[in-house]
Scaffold this motif. Structure first.
Motif, PDB file in Angstrom:
ATOM      1  N   GLY A   1       0.803  -1.216   0.000  1.00  0.00           N
ATOM      2  CA  GLY A   1       0.000   0.000   0.000  1.00  0.00           C
ATOM      3  C   GLY A   1       0.835   1.265   0.000  1.00  0.00           C
ATOM      4  O   GLY A   1       0.311   2.354   0.248  1.00  0.00           O
ATOM      5  N   SER A   2       2.133   1.166  -0.315  1.00  0.00           N
ATOM      6  CA  SER A   2       3.025   2.320  -0.280  1.00  0.00           C
ATOM      7  C   SER A   2       2.993   3.094  -1.599  1.00  0.00           C
ATOM      8  O   SER A   2       3.360   2.572  -2.660  1.00  0.00           O
ATOM      9  CB  SER A   2       4.462   1.870   0.005  1.00  0.00           C
ATOM     10  N   LEU A   3       2.585   4.366  -1.544  1.00  0.00           N
ATOM     11  CA  LEU A   3       2.593   5.230  -2.721  1.00  0.00           C
ATOM     12  C   LEU A   3       4.019   5.548  -3.139  1.00  0.00           C
ATOM     13  O   LEU A   3       4.326   5.610  -4.329  1.00  0.00           O
ATOM     14  CB  LEU A   3       1.833   6.530  -2.431  1.00  0.00           C
ATOM     15  N   ALA A   4       4.887   5.731  -2.153  1.00  0.00           N
ATOM     16  CA  ALA A   4       6.287   6.036  -2.463  1.00  0.00           C
ATOM     17  C   ALA A   4       6.931   4.887  -3.237  1.00  0.00           C
ATOM     18  O   ALA A   4       7.683   5.102  -4.182  1.00  0.00           O
ATOM     19  CB  ALA A   4       7.073   6.314  -1.189  1.00  0.00           C
ATOM     20  N   LEU A   5       6.601   3.660  -2.837  1.00  0.00           N
ATOM     21  CA  LEU A   5       7.152   2.497  -3.529  1.00  0.00           C
ATOM     22  C   LEU A   5       6.567   2.380  -4.934  1.00  0.00           C
ATOM     23  O   LEU A   5       7.284   2.087  -5.897  1.00  0.00           O
ATOM     24  CB  LEU A   5       6.848   1.225  -2.730  1.00  0.00           C
ATOM     25  N   LEU A   6       5.267   2.633  -5.065  1.00  0.00           N
ATOM     26  CA  LEU A   6       4.640   2.598  -6.388  1.00  0.00           C
ATOM     27  C   LEU A   6       5.158   3.724  -7.278  1.00  0.00           C
ATOM     28  O   LEU A   6       5.361   3.541  -8.482  1.00  0.00           O
ATOM     29  CB  LEU A   6       3.117   2.702  -6.251  1.00  0.00           C
ATOM     30  N   SER A   7       5.376   4.897  -6.679  1.00  0.00           N
ATOM     31  CA  SER A   7       5.898   6.024  -7.459  1.00  0.00           C
ATOM     32  C   SER A   7       7.320   5.734  -7.919  1.00  0.00           C
ATOM     33  O   SER A   7       7.711   6.072  -9.038  1.00  0.00           O
ATOM     34  CB  SER A   7       5.854   7.317  -6.636  1.00  0.00           C
TER      35      SER A   7
ATOM     36  N   SER B   1      13.230  -1.435  -1.042  1.00  0.00           N
ATOM     37  CA  SER B   1      14.038  -0.228  -1.247  1.00  0.00           C
ATOM     38  C   SER B   1      15.527  -0.566  -1.186  1.00  0.00           C
ATOM     39  O   SER B   1      16.343   0.007  -1.925  1.00  0.00           O
ATOM     40  CB  SER B   1      13.685   0.847  -0.212  1.00  0.00           C
ATOM     41  N   LEU B   2      15.878  -1.515  -0.317  1.00  0.00           N
ATOM     42  CA  LEU B   2      17.278  -1.969  -0.258  1.00  0.00           C
ATOM     43  C   LEU B   2      17.699  -2.619  -1.575  1.00  0.00           C
ATOM     44  O   LEU B   2      18.802  -2.383  -2.083  1.00  0.00           O
ATOM     45  CB  LEU B   2      17.461  -2.965   0.896  1.00  0.00           C
ATOM     46  N   PHE B   3      16.801  -3.417  -2.145  1.00  0.00           N
ATOM     47  CA  PHE B   3      17.079  -4.036  -3.438  1.00  0.00           C
ATOM     48  C   PHE B   3      17.247  -2.969  -4.516  1.00  0.00           C
ATOM     49  O   PHE B   3      18.148  -3.054  -5.369  1.00  0.00           O
ATOM     50  CB  PHE B   3      15.934  -4.989  -3.808  1.00  0.00           C
ATOM     51  N   GLY B   4      16.389  -1.959  -4.461  1.00  0.00           N
ATOM     52  CA  GLY B   4      16.486  -0.860  -5.431  1.00  0.00           C
ATOM     53  C   GLY B   4      17.788  -0.107  -5.317  1.00  0.00           C
ATOM     54  O   GLY B   4      18.392   0.284  -6.325  1.00  0.00           O
TER      55      GLY B   4
ATOM     56  N   ALA C   1      16.022   7.979  -4.843  1.00  0.00           N
ATOM     57  CA  ALA C   1      14.625   7.759  -4.474  1.00  0.00           C
ATOM     58  C   ALA C   1      14.490   6.515  -3.598  1.00  0.00           C
ATOM     59  O   ALA C   1      13.728   6.506  -2.621  1.00  0.00           O
ATOM     60  CB  ALA C   1      13.769   7.614  -5.729  1.00  0.00           C
ATOM     61  N   SER C   2      15.240   5.479  -3.930  1.00  0.00           N
ATOM     62  CA  SER C   2      15.195   4.247  -3.135  1.00  0.00           C
ATOM     63  C   SER C   2      15.732   4.474  -1.723  1.00  0.00           C
ATOM     64  O   SER C   2      15.227   3.905  -0.755  1.00  0.00           O
ATOM     65  CB  SER C   2      16.007   3.139  -3.825  1.00  0.00           C
ATOM     66  N   ILE C   3      16.754   5.325  -1.621  1.00  0.00           N
ATOM     67  CA  ILE C   3      17.283   5.679  -0.294  1.00  0.00           C
ATOM     68  C   ILE C   3      16.219   6.403   0.522  1.00  0.00           C
ATOM     69  O   ILE C   3      16.018   6.139   1.712  1.00  0.00           O
ATOM     70  CB  ILE C   3      18.549   6.553  -0.429  1.00  0.00           C
ATOM     71  N   ALA C   4      15.529   7.334  -0.159  1.00  0.00           N
ATOM     72  CA  ALA C   4      14.465   8.079   0.525  1.00  0.00           C
ATOM     73  C   ALA C   4      13.337   7.152   0.963  1.00  0.00           C
ATOM     74  O   ALA C   4      12.805   7.270   2.077  1.00  0.00           O
ATOM     75  CB  ALA C   4      13.921   9.162  -0.404  1.00  0.00           C
ATOM     76  N   VAL C   5      12.992   6.204   0.103  1.00  0.00           N
ATOM     77  CA  VAL C   5      11.940   5.242   0.441  1.00  0.00           C
ATOM     78  C   VAL C   5      12.368   4.370   1.618  1.00  0.00           C
ATOM     79  O   VAL C   5      11.553   4.042   2.498  1.00  0.00           O
ATOM     80  CB  VAL C   5      11.593   4.360  -0.791  1.00  0.00           C
TER      81      VAL C   5
END
Length: 303
Positions: A41-47, A126-129, A163-167
Protein backbone atom coordinates in the motif's frame (compact mmCIF):
# COMPACT_ATOMS: atom_id res chain seq x y z
CA UNK A 1 34.24 26.25 -50.45
CA UNK A 2 36.76 25.00 -47.90
CA UNK A 3 35.51 22.15 -45.80
CA UNK A 4 37.56 20.47 -43.12
CA UNK A 5 37.06 17.91 -40.38
CA UNK A 6 39.71 18.44 -37.74
CA UNK A 7 40.30 14.97 -36.35
CA UNK A 8 42.25 16.11 -33.31
CA UNK A 9 39.51 14.77 -31.09
CA UNK A 10 39.37 11.12 -30.21
CA UNK A 11 36.16 9.17 -30.48
CA UNK A 12 35.66 5.83 -28.81
CA UNK A 13 32.23 4.42 -29.67
CA UNK A 14 30.17 3.48 -26.64
CA UNK A 15 29.30 -0.19 -26.90
CA UNK A 16 26.14 0.05 -24.81
CA UNK A 17 26.82 -3.19 -22.91
CA UNK A 18 26.61 -1.45 -19.54
CA UNK A 19 23.38 0.18 -20.63
CA UNK A 20 21.91 -3.21 -21.54
CA UNK A 21 22.83 -4.59 -18.09
CA UNK A 22 21.15 -1.56 -16.50
CA UNK A 23 17.97 -2.23 -18.50
CA UNK A 24 17.76 -5.80 -17.16
CA UNK A 25 18.36 -4.62 -13.58
CA UNK A 26 15.67 -1.94 -13.88
CA UNK A 27 13.13 -4.42 -15.22
CA UNK A 28 13.73 -6.58 -12.13
CA UNK A 29 13.40 -3.54 -9.83
CA UNK A 30 10.20 -2.35 -11.52
CA UNK A 31 8.43 -5.70 -11.34
CA UNK A 32 9.37 -6.21 -7.67
CA UNK A 33 8.35 -2.67 -6.68
CA UNK A 34 4.99 -2.80 -8.48
CA UNK A 35 4.11 -6.04 -6.68
CA UNK A 36 5.52 -4.77 -3.40
CA UNK A 37 3.75 -1.39 -3.70
CA UNK A 38 0.38 -3.03 -4.32
CA UNK A 39 0.84 -5.48 -1.45
CA UNK A 40 2.20 -2.93 1.04
CA UNK A 41 0.00 0.00 0.00
CA UNK A 42 3.03 2.32 -0.28
CA UNK A 43 2.59 5.23 -2.72
CA UNK A 44 6.29 6.04 -2.46
CA UNK A 45 7.15 2.50 -3.53
CA UNK A 46 4.64 2.60 -6.39
CA UNK A 47 5.90 6.02 -7.46
CA UNK A 48 9.42 4.69 -7.42
CA UNK A 49 8.21 1.72 -9.49
CA UNK A 50 6.53 4.09 -11.95
CA UNK A 51 9.73 6.07 -12.14
CA UNK A 52 11.66 2.86 -12.77
CA UNK A 53 9.21 1.86 -15.50
CA UNK A 54 9.84 5.15 -17.32
CA UNK A 55 13.53 4.50 -16.81
CA UNK A 56 13.25 1.11 -18.50
CA UNK A 57 11.58 2.80 -21.47
CA UNK A 58 14.12 5.63 -21.43
CA UNK A 59 17.06 3.24 -21.17
CA UNK A 60 15.73 1.20 -24.09
CA UNK A 61 15.44 4.42 -26.12
CA UNK A 62 18.99 5.35 -25.10
CA UNK A 63 20.25 1.89 -26.07
CA UNK A 64 18.59 2.04 -29.50
CA UNK A 65 19.92 5.57 -30.04
CA UNK A 66 23.40 4.44 -29.02
CA UNK A 67 23.28 1.64 -31.60
CA UNK A 68 21.89 3.93 -34.30
CA UNK A 69 24.55 6.60 -33.71
CA UNK A 70 27.24 4.14 -34.79
CA UNK A 71 25.68 3.56 -38.22
CA UNK A 72 27.50 4.98 -41.22
CA UNK A 73 26.28 7.96 -43.22
CA UNK A 74 24.67 7.41 -46.62
CA UNK A 75 23.52 9.48 -49.60
CA UNK A 76 20.09 10.03 -48.03
CA UNK A 77 21.42 10.30 -44.46
CA UNK A 78 24.57 12.38 -44.86
CA UNK A 79 25.00 12.80 -41.10
CA UNK A 80 24.03 9.21 -40.39
CA UNK A 81 22.18 8.86 -37.07
CA UNK A 82 24.52 11.03 -35.04
CA UNK A 83 21.66 13.13 -33.63
CA UNK A 84 19.64 10.10 -32.48
CA UNK A 85 21.19 10.33 -29.02
CA UNK A 86 20.11 13.98 -28.70
CA UNK A 87 16.52 12.96 -29.43
CA UNK A 88 16.82 10.20 -26.83
CA UNK A 89 18.11 12.67 -24.25
CA UNK A 90 15.22 15.05 -25.04
CA UNK A 91 12.63 12.26 -24.68
CA UNK A 92 14.20 11.04 -21.44
CA UNK A 93 14.24 14.52 -19.92
CA UNK A 94 10.62 15.13 -20.95
CA UNK A 95 9.42 11.88 -19.36
CA UNK A 96 11.20 12.75 -16.12
CA UNK A 97 9.28 16.02 -15.85
CA UNK A 98 5.90 14.54 -16.83
CA UNK A 99 6.21 11.70 -14.31
CA UNK A 100 7.33 14.14 -11.63
CA UNK A 101 4.21 16.29 -12.07
CA UNK A 102 1.97 13.22 -11.79
CA UNK A 103 3.77 12.13 -8.64
CA UNK A 104 3.40 15.58 -7.04
CA UNK A 105 -0.36 15.56 -7.66
CA UNK A 106 -0.75 12.07 -6.21
CA UNK A 107 1.49 12.83 -3.22
CA UNK A 108 -0.61 15.86 -2.26
CA UNK A 109 -3.79 13.77 -2.42
CA UNK A 110 -2.27 11.01 -0.30
CA UNK A 111 -0.82 13.46 2.26
CA UNK A 112 -4.35 14.49 3.31
CA UNK A 113 -5.48 10.89 3.34
CA UNK A 114 -2.57 8.81 4.73
CA UNK A 115 -2.93 5.05 4.71
CA UNK A 116 -1.41 2.26 6.78
CA UNK A 117 1.54 0.73 4.97
CA UNK A 118 3.36 -2.62 5.30
CA UNK A 119 6.68 -0.97 6.09
CA UNK A 120 8.85 -4.10 6.27
CA UNK A 121 8.21 -4.94 2.62
CA UNK A 122 8.97 -1.32 1.71
CA UNK A 123 12.31 -1.53 3.53
CA UNK A 124 13.46 -4.73 1.81
CA UNK A 125 12.42 -3.64 -1.66
CA UNK A 126 14.04 -0.23 -1.25
CA UNK A 127 17.28 -1.97 -0.26
CA UNK A 128 17.08 -4.04 -3.44
CA UNK A 129 16.49 -0.86 -5.43
CA UNK A 130 19.50 0.83 -3.86
CA UNK A 131 21.81 -2.08 -4.69
CA UNK A 132 20.58 -2.59 -8.26
CA UNK A 133 20.48 1.10 -9.15
CA UNK A 134 23.79 1.67 -7.44
CA UNK A 135 25.36 -0.96 -9.68
CA UNK A 136 23.79 0.64 -12.77
CA UNK A 137 25.06 4.09 -11.77
CA UNK A 138 28.55 2.67 -11.31
CA UNK A 139 28.44 0.99 -14.74
CA UNK A 140 27.36 4.16 -16.59
CA UNK A 141 29.41 6.74 -14.68
CA UNK A 142 32.31 6.96 -17.16
CA UNK A 143 30.09 6.89 -20.26
CA UNK A 144 27.96 9.71 -18.82
CA UNK A 145 30.99 12.03 -18.91
CA UNK A 146 31.34 11.60 -22.67
CA UNK A 147 27.82 11.59 -24.02
CA UNK A 148 24.57 13.51 -23.37
CA UNK A 149 22.45 10.43 -24.13
CA UNK A 150 24.35 8.38 -21.55
CA UNK A 151 24.20 11.35 -19.19
CA UNK A 152 20.39 11.35 -19.41
CA UNK A 153 20.31 7.60 -18.71
CA UNK A 154 22.77 8.07 -15.83
CA UNK A 155 20.59 10.86 -14.38
CA UNK A 156 17.54 8.59 -14.45
CA UNK A 157 19.41 5.84 -12.62
CA UNK A 158 20.99 8.19 -10.08
CA UNK A 159 17.60 9.65 -9.19
CA UNK A 160 16.29 6.10 -8.89
CA UNK A 161 18.99 5.26 -6.37
CA UNK A 162 18.36 8.44 -4.38
CA UNK A 163 14.62 7.76 -4.47
CA UNK A 164 15.19 4.25 -3.14
CA UNK A 165 17.28 5.68 -0.29
CA UNK A 166 14.46 8.08 0.53
CA UNK A 167 11.94 5.24 0.44
CA UNK A 168 14.17 3.22 2.79
CA UNK A 169 14.28 6.10 5.28
CA UNK A 170 10.52 6.44 5.00
CA UNK A 171 10.04 2.72 5.54
CA UNK A 172 12.12 2.85 8.72
CA UNK A 173 10.17 5.86 10.03
CA UNK A 174 6.88 4.13 9.29
CA UNK A 175 8.00 0.88 10.95
CA UNK A 176 9.33 2.35 14.18
CA UNK A 177 7.28 5.56 14.54
CA UNK A 178 4.11 4.86 12.49
CA UNK A 179 4.62 8.15 10.57
CA UNK A 180 2.69 7.06 7.49
CA UNK A 181 2.39 10.61 6.12
CA UNK A 182 6.16 10.43 5.47
CA UNK A 183 5.35 8.27 2.44
CA UNK A 184 3.63 11.22 0.73
CA UNK A 185 6.30 13.72 1.73
CA UNK A 186 9.06 11.53 0.31
CA UNK A 187 7.10 11.06 -2.92
CA UNK A 188 6.77 14.85 -3.21
CA UNK A 189 10.51 15.40 -2.59
CA UNK A 190 11.48 12.73 -5.11
CA UNK A 191 9.24 14.37 -7.70
CA UNK A 192 10.68 17.86 -7.10
CA UNK A 193 14.18 16.49 -7.58
CA UNK A 194 13.06 14.83 -10.83
CA UNK A 195 11.86 18.20 -12.13
CA UNK A 196 15.22 19.77 -11.26
CA UNK A 197 17.25 17.06 -13.03
CA UNK A 198 14.88 16.77 -15.97
CA UNK A 199 14.76 20.50 -16.66
CA UNK A 200 18.54 20.78 -16.95
CA UNK A 201 18.71 17.86 -19.40
CA UNK A 202 15.72 19.17 -21.34
CA UNK A 203 17.31 22.61 -21.66
CA UNK A 204 20.65 21.26 -22.90
CA UNK A 205 19.18 18.76 -25.36
CA UNK A 206 16.77 21.40 -26.70
CA UNK A 207 19.63 23.85 -27.29
CA UNK A 208 21.50 21.22 -29.29
CA UNK A 209 18.46 20.08 -31.27
CA UNK A 210 17.65 23.70 -32.15
CA UNK A 211 21.25 24.21 -33.35
CA UNK A 212 21.77 27.08 -30.90
CA UNK A 213 25.31 28.36 -30.44
CA UNK A 214 26.84 26.50 -27.47
CA UNK A 215 26.87 28.77 -24.39
CA UNK A 216 30.65 28.44 -24.02
CA UNK A 217 31.25 29.86 -27.53
CA UNK A 218 31.54 33.65 -27.87
CA UNK A 219 31.06 34.51 -31.56
CA UNK A 220 32.77 37.87 -31.13
CA UNK A 221 35.83 36.17 -29.67
CA UNK A 222 35.86 33.70 -32.55
CA UNK A 223 35.84 36.59 -35.03
CA UNK A 224 38.52 38.45 -33.10
CA UNK A 225 40.90 35.48 -33.17
CA UNK A 226 40.35 34.69 -36.86
CA UNK A 227 40.88 38.34 -37.79
CA UNK A 228 44.42 38.12 -36.37
CA UNK A 229 45.40 35.92 -39.33
CA UNK A 230 47.17 37.89 -42.12
CA UNK A 231 45.23 38.34 -45.42
CA UNK A 232 41.91 37.78 -43.61
CA UNK A 233 39.53 40.71 -43.96
CA UNK A 234 36.28 39.65 -42.30
CA UNK A 235 34.67 36.46 -41.01
CA UNK A 236 30.91 36.77 -41.41
CA UNK A 237 27.63 34.91 -41.96
CA UNK A 238 28.63 32.61 -39.09
CA UNK A 239 26.85 29.51 -37.81
CA UNK A 240 28.15 27.47 -34.86
CA UNK A 241 26.32 24.39 -33.59
CA UNK A 242 26.72 20.96 -31.99
CA UNK A 243 25.88 18.00 -34.19
CA UNK A 244 26.21 15.80 -31.12
CA UNK A 245 28.32 15.70 -27.96
CA UNK A 246 31.58 15.32 -29.86
CA UNK A 247 31.17 17.34 -33.05
CA UNK A 248 31.20 21.13 -32.84
CA UNK A 249 30.68 22.71 -36.25
CA UNK A 250 31.35 26.16 -37.68
CA UNK A 251 30.39 27.35 -41.13
CA UNK A 252 31.02 30.89 -42.28
CA UNK A 253 32.01 33.19 -45.15
CA UNK A 254 35.59 34.48 -45.07
CA UNK A 255 36.34 37.67 -46.94
CA UNK A 256 40.00 38.20 -47.96
CA UNK A 257 42.01 41.42 -48.33
CA UNK A 258 43.35 40.32 -51.71
CA UNK A 259 42.60 37.86 -54.49
CA UNK A 260 44.58 34.81 -53.35
CA UNK A 261 45.16 31.47 -55.08
CA UNK A 262 43.56 28.20 -53.97
CA UNK A 263 46.87 26.95 -52.59
CA UNK A 264 47.18 30.13 -50.51
CA UNK A 265 43.61 29.67 -49.31
CA UNK A 266 44.46 26.14 -48.17
CA UNK A 267 47.25 27.55 -46.02
CA UNK A 268 44.96 30.16 -44.46
CA UNK A 269 42.25 27.52 -43.92
CA UNK A 270 44.76 25.38 -42.00
CA UNK A 271 45.52 28.37 -39.74
CA UNK A 272 41.81 29.03 -39.20
CA UNK A 273 41.21 25.37 -38.29
CA UNK A 274 44.06 25.42 -35.78
CA UNK A 275 42.82 28.61 -34.10
CA UNK A 276 39.21 27.39 -33.92
CA UNK A 277 40.16 23.98 -32.55
CA UNK A 278 42.81 25.06 -30.04
CA UNK A 279 40.94 28.06 -28.64
CA UNK A 280 37.29 27.03 -28.97
CA UNK A 281 37.21 23.24 -29.45
CA UNK A 282 35.57 23.55 -32.88
CA UNK A 283 36.50 20.42 -34.82
CA UNK A 284 34.46 20.70 -38.03
CA UNK A 285 35.05 23.82 -40.16
CA UNK A 286 33.31 24.80 -43.38
CA UNK A 287 34.54 28.08 -44.92
CA UNK A 288 33.29 29.88 -48.04
CA UNK A 289 36.12 32.14 -49.33
CA UNK A 290 35.24 35.53 -50.82
CA UNK A 291 36.95 38.57 -52.32
CA UNK A 292 35.07 41.80 -53.01
CA UNK A 293 31.77 39.95 -53.07
CA UNK A 294 28.67 42.09 -52.64
CA UNK A 295 26.85 40.47 -49.76
CA UNK A 296 25.97 41.11 -46.12
CA UNK A 297 29.08 41.25 -43.94
CA UNK A 298 27.38 40.95 -40.55
CA UNK A 299 28.52 38.25 -38.10
CA UNK A 300 25.04 36.79 -38.07
CA UNK A 301 22.94 36.87 -41.24
CA UNK A 302 19.33 35.72 -41.24
CA UNK A 303 18.79 33.65 -44.39
Amino acid sequence: MGHSHSHNHSHTPLKGTNLLISIVLNILITVSQVIGGLVSGSLALLSDALHNLTDVISLVISYIANRLSGKKASTNKTFGYKRAELIAAFVNASTLIVIAVLLIIEAIKRFFNPQTIASELVIWLSLFGILANGLSVFLLKNDAKKNINMKSAYAHLLTDMLASIAVLVGGLLMKFYQLFWVDSVLTFLIAVYLVYVGFDLLKNSTRMLMLFTPPEIDIKEVVKEVHKIPTVNKLHHIHVWCLNDEELHLEAHLDFKKDISLSEFNEVLAEVETVLHDKFGINHVNIQPEFNKEDAKDFIVQD
